[in-house]
Design an enzyme around this catalytic site. Structure first.
Site, PDB file in Angstrom:
ATOM      1  N   LYS A 175      27.429   3.280  60.769  1.00 53.62           N
ATOM      2  CA  LYS A 175      25.974   3.421  60.695  1.00 53.62           C
ATOM      3  C   LYS A 175      25.467   3.328  59.258  1.00 53.62           C
ATOM      4  O   LYS A 175      24.374   3.771  58.951  1.00 53.62           O
ATOM      5  CB  LYS A 175      25.562   4.779  61.288  1.00 53.62           C
ATOM      6  CG  LYS A 175      26.005   4.979  62.733  1.00 53.62           C
ATOM      7  CD  LYS A 175      25.011   4.353  63.695  1.00 53.62           C
ATOM      8  CE  LYS A 175      25.466   4.466  65.131  1.00 53.62           C
ATOM      9  NZ  LYS A 175      25.202   5.780  65.714  1.00 53.62           N
ATOM     10  N   PRO A 229      19.411   4.394  64.848  1.00 60.16           N
ATOM     11  CA  PRO A 229      19.472   2.938  64.934  1.00 60.16           C
ATOM     12  C   PRO A 229      20.893   2.538  65.317  1.00 60.16           C
ATOM     13  O   PRO A 229      21.852   3.153  64.866  1.00 60.16           O
ATOM     14  CB  PRO A 229      19.170   2.468  63.518  1.00 60.16           C
ATOM     15  CG  PRO A 229      18.678   3.647  62.776  1.00 60.16           C
ATOM     16  CD  PRO A 229      19.159   4.859  63.491  1.00 60.16           C
ATOM     17  N   GLU A 230      21.015   1.546  66.163  1.00 60.49           N
ATOM     18  CA  GLU A 230      22.346   1.107  66.568  1.00 60.49           C
ATOM     19  C   GLU A 230      23.044   0.396  65.428  1.00 60.49           C
ATOM     20  O   GLU A 230      22.402  -0.127  64.521  1.00 60.49           O
ATOM     21  CB  GLU A 230      22.221   0.160  67.758  1.00 60.49           C
ATOM     22  CG  GLU A 230      21.654   0.869  68.966  1.00 60.49           C
ATOM     23  CD  GLU A 230      22.283   0.369  70.240  1.00 60.49           C
ATOM     24  OE1 GLU A 230      23.510   0.204  70.248  1.00 60.49           O
ATOM     25  OE2 GLU A 230      21.544   0.144  71.200  1.00 60.49           O
ATOM     26  N   ARG A 260      24.735  -7.904  31.468  1.00 59.55           N
ATOM     27  CA  ARG A 260      23.376  -7.373  31.593  1.00 59.55           C
ATOM     28  C   ARG A 260      22.697  -7.498  30.237  1.00 59.55           C
ATOM     29  O   ARG A 260      23.344  -7.639  29.206  1.00 59.55           O
ATOM     30  CB  ARG A 260      23.374  -5.940  32.100  1.00 59.55           C
ATOM     31  CG  ARG A 260      24.019  -4.934  31.213  1.00 59.55           C
ATOM     32  CD  ARG A 260      23.975  -3.572  31.869  1.00 59.55           C
ATOM     33  NE  ARG A 260      24.687  -3.548  33.127  1.00 59.55           N
ATOM     34  CZ  ARG A 260      26.009  -3.441  33.242  1.00 59.55           C
ATOM     35  NH1 ARG A 260      26.747  -3.353  32.154  1.00 59.55           N
ATOM     36  NH2 ARG A 260      26.601  -3.424  34.402  1.00 59.55           N
TER      37      ARG A 260
END
Ligand SMILES: [Zn+2]
Length: 260
Positions: A63, A12-13, A245
């Protein structure tokens, strides 16, 4: 299905990674519920490390998509050939098969499919502590590590600090403390070495069983107001720690600390 652009080598680019990062922005600032229906995804330890944390930032770097969570936890997602992310409104998400990772906010849900590289740590991340699930990690050495930090820290905060011990998320924290009858609100100084060791060993064994496919049974996690399986007392819940949390515990079986 979202259109994808492909580089000649099949990767994927970078811009498609940036589009992924942009779509994931809807979850930024949200406290995330995370799970990994896919066993290979579960094995990455990502879901249990980010569950209950706030997603602070998402960015595309080369990427990679980096997801920054509170507490210095960074998840790196590299999509290679087949990996993909989808973002849908919660409730609209209809999917078949097993995503590697599901991240749910109050309104939106992101699913990550087919890995293949999904891991903790993004290069700039502060050093993680020893991984609780690694064979080389000795739980007794983790107790020593816990003794080297500020002993006024709450047990329910220190055990999910990934810089001290990596791998424990909010669910396992709640369940392990209940098993060991330790209050999440106790200071480290108030808890014995043997108690910490029991909590860590139970968490490690149970998480390993979950990696092998065992379905964890929950005594306290997300069971606020329901009866404690051991004593019948109503389970308590309250925000704990810097990231606020939610802690789940039984005030009768796990007495002590500021929360009681
Ligand atoms: Zn109880």
């Amino acid at each position: 299905m979202a259109r994808r652009l492909w580089h000649p080598d099949g990767m994927p680019e970078g811009d498609s990674l940036h589009r992924v990062a942009r779509r994931l922005q809807v979850l930024v600032g949200q406290r995330i519920e995370a799970e990994s229906p896919n066993p290979r995804g579960l094995e990455t330890g990502v879901a249990r490390a980010v569950d209950g944390r706030v997603l602070e930032r998402v960015e595309a770097v080369g990427k990679n998509v980096l997801l920054h969570f509170d507490g210095g936890v960074v998840v790196r997602s590299h999509l290679r050939m087949n990996g993909r992310w989808r973002v849908r409104r919660r409730g609209d998400a209809v999917w078949r098969g097993s995503p590697w990772l599901i991240l749910r906010g109050p309104e939106w849900e992101a699913t990550q499919w087919n890995g293949p590289v999904l891991r903790l740590g993004g290069g700039t991340v502060r050093a993680l502590g020893p991984d609780l699930l690694a064979d080389a990690t000795d739980p007794a050495a983790l107790v020593s590590r816990l003794r080297r930090v500020d002993q006024a820290r709450l047990v329910g905060d220190a055990l999910v600090d990934q810089r001290i011990v990596a791998g424990i998320g909010n669910m396992w924290l709640a369940e392990a403390l209940w098993q060991g009858q330790v209050s999440p609100w106790s200071r480290l100084a108030e808890v014995g070495d043997d108690e910490l060791l029991e909590v860590l060993e139970w968490a490690r064994d149970s998480m390993r069983a979950a990696v092998r496919g065992a379905r964890p049974s929950r005594a306290v996690y997300r069971r606020a107001g329901r009866g404690c399986p051991r004593c019948g007392e109503a389970i308590s819940s309250r925000g704990l720690g810097d990231a606020n949390r939610t802690a789940y515990w039984c005030q009768r079986c796990q007495p002590g600390g500021v929360g009681s």
